[in-house]
Design a protein around this motif. Structure first.
Motif, mmCIF file in Angstrom:
data_model
loop_
_atom_site.group_PDB
_atom_site.id
_atom_site.type_symbol
_atom_site.label_atom_id
_atom_site.label_comp_id
_atom_site.label_asym_id
_atom_site.label_seq_id
_atom_site.Cartn_x
_atom_site.Cartn_y
_atom_site.Cartn_z
ATOM 1 N N ASP A 126 -16.642 63.983 12.348
ATOM 2 C CA ASP A 126 -17.880 63.372 11.862
ATOM 3 C C ASP A 126 -17.774 61.854 11.673
ATOM 4 O O ASP A 126 -17.921 61.338 10.565
ATOM 5 N N HIS B 42 -18.384 69.223 9.967
ATOM 6 C CA HIS B 42 -19.819 69.542 9.887
ATOM 7 C C HIS B 42 -20.457 69.375 8.516
ATOM 8 O O HIS B 42 -21.540 68.825 8.412
ATOM 9 N N ASP C 223 -18.971 65.381 16.392
ATOM 10 C CA ASP C 223 -19.941 64.401 15.898
ATOM 11 C C ASP C 223 -19.372 62.977 15.940
ATOM 12 O O ASP C 223 -19.147 62.332 14.904
ATOM 13 N N HIS D 7 -16.439 72.743 15.373
ATOM 14 C CA HIS D 7 -17.175 71.828 14.487
ATOM 15 C C HIS D 7 -17.794 72.578 13.297
ATOM 16 O O HIS D 7 -17.628 72.160 12.148
ATOM 17 N N HIS E 285 -19.179 67.604 6.058
ATOM 18 C CA HIS E 285 -18.740 66.292 5.561
ATOM 19 C C HIS E 285 -18.089 66.413 4.174
ATOM 20 O O HIS E 285 -17.978 65.418 3.464
ATOM 21 N N HIS F 234 -19.814 59.766 13.376
ATOM 22 C CA HIS F 234 -21.226 59.396 13.312
ATOM 23 C C HIS F 234 -21.493 57.913 13.561
ATOM 24 O O HIS F 234 -22.181 57.251 12.776
ATOM 25 N N HIS G 49 -24.503 66.763 16.726
ATOM 26 C CA HIS G 49 -25.134 65.497 17.116
ATOM 27 C C HIS G 49 -24.716 65.079 18.531
ATOM 28 O O HIS G 49 -25.508 64.490 19.253
HETATM 29 ZN ZN ZN Z 1 -21.780 65.536 11.044
#
Ligand code: ZN
Length: 243
Positions: free
Chosen positions: A8, A151, A36, A117, A153, A10, A65
């Protein structure tokens, strides 16, 4: 073997750079990215390019994502902020970035662990593991000792013994014989456990210890880029709060 798992990112380049510095220092035998790479943050192309150019072995799995910017998942089920960020992100990636994200499998397995994930239960649906019940559904499909996930976080570890599923938080956990583990590795670029530092996880398969690491990075810079990009302001604010 020493493994590092991180998830993650991002689109948060500053946070990823702190992870790369950690990897250069710690020199694990193998690293896995848990999905992600993009979405929410202002540097999706920079993040994907940096992952592509790493000078050490890295395996990756796809996040929701990553799938969303590839058009492989329906963004109608995303919240409005996430949806706006997905569309903004897809406009900023080039073919080489899409091809790299496209190469991520949903599940990766090596030695005594699996990586996914969301959950091993329907990996293409990206279900969240927020409870012992969610964890059990994943444990039912786990034939190895450990499954590393992202996923939510939120870092934390579920352990499954003969008759019980237990939850552990904390910096280190020594694994026990006969138990299986579901390790949420936390988030590099958008932690949601009220600690805004980048989070990642290491696993020493000789000592059988899972450890969490928190890394300082230039949060103000990452947040300023989100504001400047015209992305939803909360995406900048939450980085500072870790929520
Ligand atoms: Zn995420």
């Amino acid at each position: 073997m020493k493994y590092v798992f991180f998830s993650d990112i991002h689109g948060n380049l500053e946070a990823l750079e702190s992870v790369i510095s950690f990897l250069r220092r710690e020199k694990p035998d193998f690293s896995v990215f848990v999905g992600d790479a993009v979405g929410y943050g202002a540097d999706p192309a920079g993040v994907v390019s940096l992952l592509q150019a790493l000078p050490f072995p890295l395996s990756s799995v796809a996040g929701n994502h990553d799938w969303a910017v590839l058009g492989k998942t329906d963004i109608d089920c995303f919240n409005p902020m996430a949806r706006e960020a997905v569309l903004w992100t897809a406009d900023r990636l080039r073919q080489c970035h899409f091809s790299f994200l496209e190469s991520f499998p949903l599940v990766f397995g090596k030695d005594e662990f699996k990586v996914v994930h969301g959950s091993l239960y329907r990996p293409d649906r990206f279900y969240y593991i927020f409870s012992s019940t969610d964890a059990r559904r994943c444990f039912d499909l786990l034939q190895k000792k450990i499954c590393f996930v992202g996923h939510t976080h939120c870092p934390g570890i579920y352990a499954c013994g003969k008759n019980a599923v237990r939850f552990f938080s904390g910096e280190h956990l020594r694994l026990c014989r006969g138990w299986r583990y579901l390790v949420n590795v936390g988030s590099v670029g958008q932690p949601r456990d009220r600690d805004p530092r980048a989070c990642l996880c290491s696993y020493d398969s000789v000592k059988e210890i899972v450890s969490y690491h928190r890394l300082e990075y230039n949060i103000a810079s990452a947040a300023a880029k989100i504001r400047k990009a015209g992305l939803p302001l909360f995406l900048a604010e939450r980085l500072l709060l870790g929520c």
